[in-house]
Design an enzyme around this catalytic site. Structure first.
Site, PDB file in Angstrom:
ATOM      1  N   LYS A 153     -57.526 -28.363 -20.792  1.00  0.00           N
ATOM      2  CA  LYS A 153     -56.339 -28.984 -20.206  1.00  0.00           C
ATOM      3  C   LYS A 153     -56.511 -30.498 -20.120  1.00  0.00           C
ATOM      4  O   LYS A 153     -55.589 -31.261 -20.411  1.00  0.00           O
ATOM      5  CB  LYS A 153     -56.050 -28.373 -18.819  1.00  0.00           C
ATOM      6  CG  LYS A 153     -55.577 -26.918 -18.917  1.00  0.00           C
ATOM      7  CD  LYS A 153     -55.501 -26.196 -17.563  1.00  0.00           C
ATOM      8  CE  LYS A 153     -55.162 -24.722 -17.799  1.00  0.00           C
ATOM      9  NZ  LYS A 153     -55.090 -23.931 -16.553  1.00  0.00           N
ATOM     10  N   GLN A 162     -57.012 -23.926 -10.658  1.00  0.00           N
ATOM     11  CA  GLN A 162     -57.424 -22.951 -11.662  1.00  0.00           C
ATOM     12  C   GLN A 162     -57.789 -21.621 -10.998  1.00  0.00           C
ATOM     13  O   GLN A 162     -58.525 -21.588 -10.017  1.00  0.00           O
ATOM     14  CB  GLN A 162     -58.612 -23.508 -12.476  1.00  0.00           C
ATOM     15  CG  GLN A 162     -59.009 -22.655 -13.670  1.00  0.00           C
ATOM     16  CD  GLN A 162     -57.925 -22.567 -14.744  1.00  0.00           C
ATOM     17  OE1 GLN A 162     -57.137 -23.495 -14.913  1.00  0.00           O
ATOM     18  NE2 GLN A 162     -57.873 -21.460 -15.451  1.00  0.00           N
ATOM     19  N   ASP A 193     -47.683 -24.894 -13.032  1.00  0.00           N
ATOM     20  CA  ASP A 193     -48.060 -23.537 -13.459  1.00  0.00           C
ATOM     21  C   ASP A 193     -46.893 -22.563 -13.286  1.00  0.00           C
ATOM     22  O   ASP A 193     -46.913 -21.469 -13.854  1.00  0.00           O
ATOM     23  CB  ASP A 193     -49.235 -23.022 -12.607  1.00  0.00           C
ATOM     24  CG  ASP A 193     -50.584 -23.182 -13.304  1.00  0.00           C
ATOM     25  OD1 ASP A 193     -50.619 -23.160 -14.542  1.00  0.00           O
ATOM     26  OD2 ASP A 193     -51.595 -23.306 -12.580  1.00  0.00           O
TER      27      ASP A 193
HETATM   28  N1  GUN Z   1     -56.238 -18.769 -14.868  1.00  0.00           N
HETATM   29  C1  GUN Z   1     -55.877 -18.101 -15.997  1.00  0.00           C
HETATM   30  N2  GUN Z   1     -54.723 -18.598 -16.475  1.00  0.00           N
HETATM   31  C2  GUN Z   1     -54.355 -19.585 -15.635  1.00  0.00           C
HETATM   32  C3  GUN Z   1     -53.247 -20.481 -15.610  1.00  0.00           C
HETATM   33  O1  GUN Z   1     -52.347 -20.463 -16.441  1.00  0.00           O
HETATM   34  N3  GUN Z   1     -53.238 -21.378 -14.589  1.00  0.00           N
HETATM   35  C4  GUN Z   1     -54.196 -21.425 -13.643  1.00  0.00           C
HETATM   36  N4  GUN Z   1     -54.083 -22.326 -12.669  1.00  0.00           N
HETATM   37  N5  GUN Z   1     -55.231 -20.609 -13.627  1.00  0.00           N
HETATM   38  C5  GUN Z   1     -55.310 -19.696 -14.632  1.00  0.00           C
END
Ligand code: GUN
Length: 289
Positions: free
Chosen positions: A53, A97, A120
């Site tokens: 990211k 996350q 998200d």
């Molecule tokens: N863990 C697995 N996929 C995601 C996601 O799209 N966002 C976040 N914050 N954590 C994750």
């Protein structure tokens, strides 16, 4: 002959489009989009996802901030950090996350993120607005799937779509998006308690597999000419690779692909689109702020 849906190439093209938009913002003297990610502990998968990211942000010219907290952080300490970042006017998007350590309630964390920074799209306000067909942040994987279907001109109106899995992050939201007015697919959601999954999946013009069980969708479950979207990314042992593992999707690709018209590979299908959708949401957040 089937065609591969190339998520990697599509995502690279979209990153190019985002980079152009950011360059234009800079030319106009505007602030560039800024995404902050909170990473708790040192789970291998989460480390990888968050580093991707950050790298993606750099590539398109966004600002990014990575905040690390130890696995021993208390729920209150994490919530205090989230509240502090909610108030930061220089920040457009904020993600925590997942998964979180067991002693922290995921729902409390998600509900504490300001909905207007929830890129998200996990906050109930965003989930609810999405379900109601209002403007909202749509979570990255469902948004990425919809974009792939659009860019590959997959006919959705009246199509029979079977979504395998009902998670809050993928199955549930993508089933809502596919049935929305204007998209107009006929959607069935199957899950662990469904009586005859194979029979239902065989009816599908479009299969979206999001259950996290490698190879679950086998050739006998796939109608000739179906479009198959594989969301699975399970790490399986692969001693021949340098890492010792590789990603395997929910679809038995080798045997299913010959029956399809279009199919996403793993890796290189949905994954890169998920990453780019987070960038699109952050750009959207910046434009709204
Ligand atoms: N863990 C697995 N996929 C995601 C996601 O799209 N966002 C976040 N914050 N954590 C994750």
């Amino acid at each position: 002959m089937y065609q591969i849906i190339d998520g990697k190439q599509t995502a690279a093209k979209i990153r190019g489009e985002i980079a152009v938009a950011v360059a234009e913002m800079k030319t106009r003297g505007e602030r560039v989009p800024h995404l902050a990610a909170i990473l708790i502990g040192n789970d291998g998968g989460s480390e990888t996802y968050v580093s991707h990211k950050v790298k993606d942000c750099e590539e398109v010219g966004f600002k990014s901030t990575l905040l690390r907290m130890p696995a021993t952080v208390t729920e209150e300490e994490l919530l205090a950090k989230v509240r502090e970042l909610n108030q930061d006017p220089g920040l457009d998007g904020l993600i925590v996350q997942l998964p979180l350590p067991d002693h922290i309630r995921e729902s409390r964390v998600i509900e504490t993120i300001a909905p207007e920074k929830d890129v998200d799209g996990f906050h109930p306000v965003n989930m609810g607005r999405m379900a109601a067909g209002l403007t909202s942040f749509v979570s990255a994987t469902p948004a990425g799937i919809m974009e792939l279907l659009k860019r590959y001109n997959v006919p959705l109106k009246g199509a029979e779509c079977v979504v395998v899995g009902r998670s809050n992050i993928v199955g549930r939201p993508v089933s809502i998006l596919m049935s929305q007015k204007g998209v107009d697919a006929t959607v069935t959601v199957v899950h662990s308690r469904t009586r005859n999954i194979a029979e239902t999946v065989r009816r599908a013009d479009i299969i979206i597999a999001a259950i996290g069980q490698p190879g679950f969708i086998t050739a006998d479950m796939v109608k000739e000419g179906a479009v198959v979207i594989d969301v699975g990314t399970t790490r399986v042992d692969a001693p021949e690779t340098k890492a010792g593992w590789r990603l395997k999707g929910d679809v038995d690709f080798e045997n299913v692909a010959p029956r399809c018209s279009l199919i996403t590979p793993v890796p290189g299908g949905v994954g890169p689109m998920t990453r780019v959708s987070l960038l699109l949401n952050t750009l959207q957040a910046c434009r709204m702020h």
